[in-house]
Design a protein around this motif. Structure first.
Motif, short mmCIF file in Angstrom:
data_model
loop_
_atom_site.label_atom_id
_atom_site.label_comp_id
_atom_site.label_asym_id
_atom_site.label_seq_id
_atom_site.Cartn_x
_atom_site.Cartn_y
_atom_site.Cartn_z
N SER A 199 -11.83 -5.76 -1.29
CA SER A 199 -11.42 -6.11 -2.66
C SER A 199 -10.09 -6.86 -2.64
N LEU A 200 -9.16 -6.42 -1.78
CA LEU A 200 -7.84 -7.07 -1.71
C LEU A 200 -7.98 -8.48 -1.13
N PRO A 206 3.21 0.68 -11.01
CA PRO A 206 2.42 1.65 -10.26
C PRO A 206 3.26 2.83 -9.79
N LYS A 223 -11.62 -1.14 -0.12
CA LYS A 223 -10.31 -1.54 -0.67
C LYS A 223 -9.84 -2.82 0.01
N VAL A 270 -5.30 2.15 -11.17
CA VAL A 270 -3.92 2.36 -10.71
C VAL A 270 -3.19 3.20 -11.75
N SER A 301 -9.56 -10.74 -3.80
CA SER A 301 -8.65 -11.06 -4.91
C SER A 301 -7.42 -11.83 -4.42
N PHE A 358 -5.45 6.55 -2.84
CA PHE A 358 -4.53 5.90 -1.90
C PHE A 358 -3.11 6.23 -2.37
N SER A 359 -2.16 5.27 -2.32
CA SER A 359 -0.78 5.59 -2.71
C SER A 359 -0.63 5.65 -4.24
N THR A 360 -1.01 4.54 -4.89
CA THR A 360 -0.92 4.50 -6.35
C THR A 360 -2.28 4.18 -6.98
N SER A 361 -3.24 3.81 -6.13
CA SER A 361 -4.56 3.43 -6.64
C SER A 361 -5.61 4.43 -6.21
N ARG A 412 -5.13 -10.84 -2.33
CA ARG A 412 -3.95 -10.00 -2.12
C ARG A 412 -3.75 -9.62 -0.65
N ASP A 464 -16.62 1.92 -17.53
CA ASP A 464 -15.16 1.82 -17.41
C ASP A 464 -14.48 3.00 -18.10
N SER A 522 -9.58 -3.29 -10.61
CA SER A 522 -10.70 -4.14 -10.24
C SER A 522 -12.02 -3.39 -10.38
N THR A 555 -7.38 -0.24 -15.22
CA THR A 555 -8.40 -0.77 -14.31
C THR A 555 -7.79 -1.91 -13.52
C1 LIG Z 1 -8.50 1.30 -18.68
C2 LIG Z 1 -8.37 -0.15 -19.03
O1 LIG Z 1 -9.27 -0.75 -19.47
S1 LIG Z 1 -6.85 -0.94 -18.64
C3 LIG Z 1 -7.07 -2.66 -19.12
C4 LIG Z 1 -7.46 -3.54 -18.00
N1 LIG Z 1 -6.50 -3.50 -16.89
C5 LIG Z 1 -5.27 -4.06 -16.97
O2 LIG Z 1 -4.84 -4.61 -17.97
C6 LIG Z 1 -4.46 -4.00 -15.70
C7 LIG Z 1 -3.63 -5.29 -15.49
N2 LIG Z 1 -3.03 -5.30 -14.15
C8 LIG Z 1 -1.87 -4.67 -13.90
O3 LIG Z 1 -1.23 -4.07 -14.76
C9 LIG Z 1 -1.35 -4.74 -12.47
O4 LIG Z 1 -1.94 -5.85 -11.81
C10 LIG Z 1 -1.68 -3.44 -11.66
C11 LIG Z 1 -0.94 -2.25 -12.27
C12 LIG Z 1 -3.18 -3.14 -11.63
C13 LIG Z 1 -1.21 -3.63 -10.20
O5 LIG Z 1 0.14 -3.93 -10.25
P1 LIG Z 1 0.90 -4.65 -9.01
O6 LIG Z 1 2.30 -4.87 -9.44
O7 LIG Z 1 0.11 -5.79 -8.54
O8 LIG Z 1 0.94 -3.47 -7.98
P2 LIG Z 1 0.65 -3.39 -6.42
O9 LIG Z 1 0.48 -4.71 -5.74
O10 LIG Z 1 1.72 -2.47 -5.91
O11 LIG Z 1 -0.75 -2.64 -6.38
C14 LIG Z 1 -0.86 -1.31 -6.81
C15 LIG Z 1 -2.06 -0.69 -6.14
O12 LIG Z 1 -3.24 -1.32 -6.65
C16 LIG Z 1 -4.04 -1.78 -5.57
N3 LIG Z 1 -4.74 -2.96 -6.02
C17 LIG Z 1 -4.27 -3.97 -6.77
N4 LIG Z 1 -5.23 -4.88 -6.97
C18 LIG Z 1 -6.35 -4.42 -6.35
C19 LIG Z 1 -7.67 -4.92 -6.19
N5 LIG Z 1 -8.07 -6.09 -6.70
N6 LIG Z 1 -8.55 -4.17 -5.48
C20 LIG Z 1 -8.21 -2.99 -4.94
N7 LIG Z 1 -6.95 -2.47 -5.06
C21 LIG Z 1 -6.04 -3.19 -5.75
C22 LIG Z 1 -3.02 -2.08 -4.46
O13 LIG Z 1 -3.64 -2.11 -3.18
C23 LIG Z 1 -2.09 -0.89 -4.62
O14 LIG Z 1 -2.74 0.27 -4.08
P3 LIG Z 1 -1.95 1.46 -3.27
O15 LIG Z 1 -0.57 1.57 -3.86
O16 LIG Z 1 -2.77 2.66 -3.54
O17 LIG Z 1 -1.98 1.03 -1.84
#
Ligand SMILES: CC(=O)SCCNC(=O)CCNC(=O)[C@H](O)C(C)(C)COP(=O)(O)OP(=O)(O)OC[C@H]1O[C@@H](n2cnc3c(N)ncnc32)[C@H](O)[C@@H]1OP(=O)(O)O
Length: 173
Positions: free
Chosen positions: A150-151, A123, A147, A115, A154, A84-87, A156, A39, A58, A56
């Protein structure tokens, strides 16, 4: 910030040794410890690509193909495989390097999604990624269906909304 970046610009290599505190009861590298190292490596690749803070989103797949013993030298290489766009999808390849016997075997592979986020953890858009080598092109081409999977897993995305997975399974709608 560049609008298109090469996969190689996100290359991150981490080399480390397995110490007794990192092992399980079989004196092999503990799986959770390996995941944490992967990670970290992947998060550096993601940050190098988008030049932003990343989280992270996923862990899509990790394979444990071969145990890594205490004292082993672990080499990890990660790169963005598609943006992708934000991921972005990051591939992490792990090897056990044995310089004494001149052997290097691949022990693990992992596929992560990160992301890019702003100061409010929202994002934000990232640069596109251009693959160059055959392996980079192969991973780039398959990233969209991973992708979608995964969506779906989860919750989504509905399976009926997928495009690439339907193509893969030969469904027209
Ligand atoms: C480095 C570390 O260890 S960080 C610690 C662990 N991680 C965290 O704490 C993250 C917690 N989660 C979050 O903050 C949020 O859920 C986020 C930022 C990941 C996503 O936020 P959301 O408001 O749901 O954003 P949104 O639905 O617009 O998704 C953002 C992007 O992530 C992608 N995404 C979200 N979940 C997944 C998933 N499970 N699998 C694949 N892609 C995903 C979306 O498709 C989208 O991609 P794109 O814009 O490139 O098309």
């Amino acid at each position: 910030m560049a609008k298109i970046k090469k996969a190689s610009e996100s290359l991150t290599v981490m080399t480390n040794i397995v110490l007794p505190n990192d092992t399980n009861q079989l004196r092999n590298l503990f799986g959770g410890e390996l995941l944490a190292r992967m990670d970290r490596c992947a998060s550096i690749s993601a940050t190098r690509h988008c030049e932003r803070r990343v989280v992270t989103a996923s862990v899509n797949h990790v394979s444990f193909d071969h145990p890594i013993p205490e004292g082993g030298i672990v080499v990890m290489e990660s790169k963005v495989s598609r943006a992708f766009s934000t991921s972005m999808e990051i591939y992490v390849d792990v090897w056990l390097d044995d310089p004494i016997n001149h052997k290097k075997i691949q022990t693990n592979k992992g596929i992560y999604t990160f992301v890019a986020v702003d100061e409010f953890n929202r994002p934000i858009p990232i640069p596109e990624m251009e693959p160059e080598t055959d392996l980079e092109k192969e991973r780039y081409a398959a990233a969209l269906r991973r992708k979608e999977l995964s969506l779906i897993l989860s919750g989504r995305m509905k399976p009926s909304e997928s495009i690439e997975l339907k193509k893969l399974f030969g469904e027209s709608n």
